[in-house]
Design a protein around this motif. Structure first.
Motif, mmCIF file in Angstrom:
data_model
loop_
_atom_site.group_PDB
_atom_site.id
_atom_site.type_symbol
_atom_site.label_atom_id
_atom_site.label_comp_id
_atom_site.label_asym_id
_atom_site.label_seq_id
_atom_site.Cartn_x
_atom_site.Cartn_y
_atom_site.Cartn_z
ATOM 1 N N ARG A 17 -21.480 34.616 37.996
ATOM 2 C CA ARG A 17 -21.324 33.041 37.996
ATOM 3 C C ARG A 17 -20.129 32.596 37.212
ATOM 4 O O ARG A 17 -19.731 33.311 36.176
ATOM 5 C CB ARG A 17 -22.416 32.465 37.178
ATOM 6 C CG ARG A 17 -23.831 32.875 37.569
ATOM 7 C CD ARG A 17 -24.928 31.839 37.248
ATOM 8 N NE ARG A 17 -25.029 31.903 35.869
ATOM 9 C CZ ARG A 17 -25.583 32.879 35.191
ATOM 10 N NH1 ARG A 17 -26.352 33.608 35.803
ATOM 11 N NH2 ARG A 17 -25.782 33.046 33.977
ATOM 12 N N TYR A 18 -19.188 31.825 37.793
ATOM 13 C CA TYR A 18 -17.875 31.497 37.139
ATOM 14 C C TYR A 18 -18.088 30.014 36.710
ATOM 15 O O TYR A 18 -18.349 28.754 37.394
ATOM 16 C CB TYR A 18 -16.870 31.134 38.448
ATOM 17 C CG TYR A 18 -16.467 32.580 38.863
ATOM 18 C CD1 TYR A 18 -15.228 33.073 38.246
ATOM 19 C CD2 TYR A 18 -17.003 33.030 39.996
ATOM 20 C CE1 TYR A 18 -14.871 34.427 38.812
ATOM 21 C CE2 TYR A 18 -16.592 34.187 40.411
ATOM 22 C CZ TYR A 18 -15.653 35.102 39.957
ATOM 23 O OH TYR A 18 -14.905 36.084 40.239
ATOM 24 N N GLU A 19 -18.432 30.246 35.315
ATOM 25 C CA GLU A 19 -18.869 28.837 34.513
ATOM 26 C C GLU A 19 -17.914 28.142 34.267
ATOM 27 O O GLU A 19 -16.623 28.652 34.295
ATOM 28 C CB GLU A 19 -19.899 29.102 33.423
ATOM 29 C CG GLU A 19 -21.162 29.949 33.666
ATOM 30 C CD GLU A 19 -22.070 29.069 34.288
ATOM 31 O OE1 GLU A 19 -21.825 27.835 34.223
ATOM 32 O OE2 GLU A 19 -23.101 29.622 34.734
ATOM 33 N N ASP A 23 -16.545 27.451 31.413
ATOM 34 C CA ASP A 23 -15.838 27.828 30.121
ATOM 35 C C ASP A 23 -15.849 29.375 30.044
ATOM 36 O O ASP A 23 -15.369 29.927 28.954
ATOM 37 C CB ASP A 23 -16.482 27.458 28.734
ATOM 38 C CG ASP A 23 -18.007 27.607 28.757
ATOM 39 O OD1 ASP A 23 -18.532 28.275 29.731
ATOM 40 O OD2 ASP A 23 -18.667 27.432 27.634
ATOM 41 N N GLY A 66 -20.168 29.238 41.802
ATOM 42 C CA GLY A 66 -19.082 28.768 40.971
ATOM 43 C C GLY A 66 -17.843 29.093 41.805
ATOM 44 O O GLY A 66 -17.541 29.623 42.618
#
Length: 564
Positions: free
Chosen positions: A332-334, A336, A294
């Motif tokens: 992980r850079y989601e 939201d 991400g």
């Protein structure tokens, strides 16, 4: 104690401090009255009002005393039942109470043994002389087992089961309280660490502000008004730093944080420091794989540090509990939220055995839950699908209200009033308290089944005793009963041998008490008393036949009635 105080004490005793005490008093009075009426009615039907009244009063008094004197009342009830069969219901009630209230198995065994001995001895003496004492003793033993021993054992089991369940419930409540206290202490310690982290980060920023404002304050290019404003900013930053130290000192229970050595730089604590943790783990010989996905986005300071602490605690637990297992750290850079996940593989048993016993406080994961909750995130811990262990955290990007996103079954703090997010499946398994309560429910079911089995056994044993008694009574009746026609057929003057050959032997307990109740027997004769197979006109009398022999001949036969 004066008269008025004694009267108030008696009134409180009769009134009872609670409603259940009044109900117990009413129940005891009703039971005593019922037992007394049953015993008195049976005696009154036999035409003895004085005896009926005496037995009824004795039954009522013993019933009221059975809770305070269980062993003594059991012995008295056994003696009274042996001499007066109408007091048998009292023996059953006294045995039930004695089984519950006699302390100690040895004392209970002695009390029931003494009651049995009294019942047997007094029963035989009351009916003596009897032609078949062994048969009567066997029948009395079976009857005492069914009417006293089985209820006593059932009552004792029921009382011990209730005591055990009550002790288990108290122990379970104590465990729950201790668990809540331990979890609370872990959360407090985690908050103290958070306070120290806040002191380190905010103190550094405030120190920078103070230095820069101090430099600006002496800048010759500033006007007097600007220099005054910069001085106010510097004083405010210094005051904020002092207040921060005081607040952190309070949060740390008054223990001042140790000062850092001169020239030492604090370690980077945040997502930027995770790479250093992985590098240190690899240098120690662990197989650690770091993955990132991400587009990186900035996190709030508290959330950023929480991510660092999740990776740090998960790696520490993997070193302790799964030495030699491969470890995967994934960031992980989601869209939201930010997700950090640490998964270790299957434990290498050889390395684990070489590492020896693991020393752990057991509250690190609890601290992670509290830290993530405070920033509006959540932490999940549990086994992975391949047999390893997984620690995953979900943290918000911005500043969020402290809440929990866990499902209701896992929300033991009851902080999530809204429906759970996601698919609604359980995040973790039931907690220990729920499993203990479920086990207690299963134990209660087994206890009820065992209690019902004992009750059924008691009923079966009583039925067997009654059946055996009826069988022997039927056989005894044939030995002591004849028809009126047979009585008429016997002639006076016949030989004794011929008459006895035609008549029953009379060797039965049914006719043991009939001798001596009729007219006077001829002098020097031996008489045989038998019952009639037909009932008389009066229910209170019993028709009997008597045959008297002398010098080998029948010299007299009489028919008369005796009182029952």
């Amino acid at each position: 104690m004066d008269v008025s105080s004694r009267a108030r004490s008696v009134w409180r005793l009769l009134k009872g401090p609670e409603p259940w005490s009044r109900r117990r008093i009413a129940g005891e009075a009703a039971l005593s009255l019922a037992l007394a009426l049953m015993a008195g009615a049976v005696v009154l039907l036999g035409g003895d009002p004085v005896g009926g009244t005496a037995v009824a009063l004795a039954v009522a008094a013993l019933s009221l005393l059975r809770r305070s004197l269980p062993a003594g009342v059991l012995l008295a009830a056994a003696a009274l039942s042996a001499t007066a069969a109408e007091a048998t219901p009292l023996l059953l009630v006294a045995a039930w109470t004695a089984g519950r209230r006699i302390v100690g198995a040895g004392r209970a065994l002695a009390a029931f043994s003494g009651a049995f001995a009294l019942y047997e001895v007094l029963g035989l003496l009351t009916m003596w002389p009897i032609p078949q004492p062994i048969l009567i003793a066997v029948f009395g033993t079976l009857f005492f087992l069914a009417i006293a021993v089985v209820p006593g054992i059932t009552s004792r089991y029921w009382s011990q089961r209730r005591t055990l369940l009550r002790a288990m419930q108290e122990h379970n409540a104590q465990l729950l309280r201790e668990r809540a206290m331990v979890a609370g202490q872990a959360r407090l310690r985690e908050r103290q660490r958070i306070a120290q982290d806040m002191h380190d980060s905010l103190g550094h920023q405030l120190a920078l502000i103070s230095v820069h404002t101090g430099a600006l304050e002496v800048d010759p290019e500033l006007t007097g008004r600007q220099r005054e404003a910069v001085g106010v900013l510097r004083q405010a930053s210094v005051a904020a730093m002092h207040e921060l130290r005081e607040v952190v000192g309070i949060l740390r229970d008054g223990v001042e944080a140790p000062a850092a050595p001169d020239g030492a730089r604090p370690a980077t604590r945040g997502t930027a420091g995770i790479q250093a943790l992985v590098t240190a783990a690899r240098a120690a010989g662990n197989a650690v794989d770091l993955r990132a996905g991400g587009e990186p986005r900035p996190l709030a300071a508290a959330a950023d540090h929480a991510a660092y602490r999740i990776v740090q605690e998960a790696l520490t637990n993997a070193y302790k509990h799964a030495p030699g297992a491969p470890i995967t750290v994934e960031l992980r850079y989601e869209p939201d939220s930010f997700v950090v996940e640490v998964v270790n593989g299957i434990v290498d048993r050889t390395a684990a055995d070489q590492a020896g016993e693991v020393v752990s406080g057991g509250q690190g994961l609890t601290g992670l839950h509290e830290r993530a909750r405070l920033v509006g995130g959540m932490v999940h811990t549990g086994p992975s699908g391949d047999g390893g262990f997984r620690v995953a955290g979900v943290l918000p990007y911005g500043t969020a209200e402290a809440a929990t996103f866990v499902d209701a079954p896992d929300d033991f703090r009851q902080q999530s009033p809204a429906p759970p997010l996601g698919d609604g499946g359980p995040v973790v398994d039931w907690n220990i308290a729920e499993k203990e309560l479920g086990m207690g429910a299963r134990n209660r079911g087994g206890g009820i089944a065992l209690g019902c089995g004992i009750a059924v056994g008691a009923v079966v044993l009583l039925a067997i005793a009654v059946g055996v008694g009826l069988f022997f009574l039927a056989g005894s009746a044939q030995k002591g009963m004849i028809d009126p026609a047979e009585y008429d057929r016997i002639r006076v003057g016949a030989s004794e041998a011929a008459v006895r050959e035609e008549l029953p032997s009379g060797d039965t307990v049914l006719v043991s008490g009939l001798a001596g109740k009729g007219p006077a027997e001829p002098e020097g004769s031996r008489c045989l008393v038998l019952m009639s197979s037909e009932t008389g006109d009066n229910l209170n009398t019993e028709p009997v036949f008597r045959f008297c022999f002398k010098d080998g001949k029948l010299i007299e036969k009489k028919s008369y009635e005796v009182s029952r």
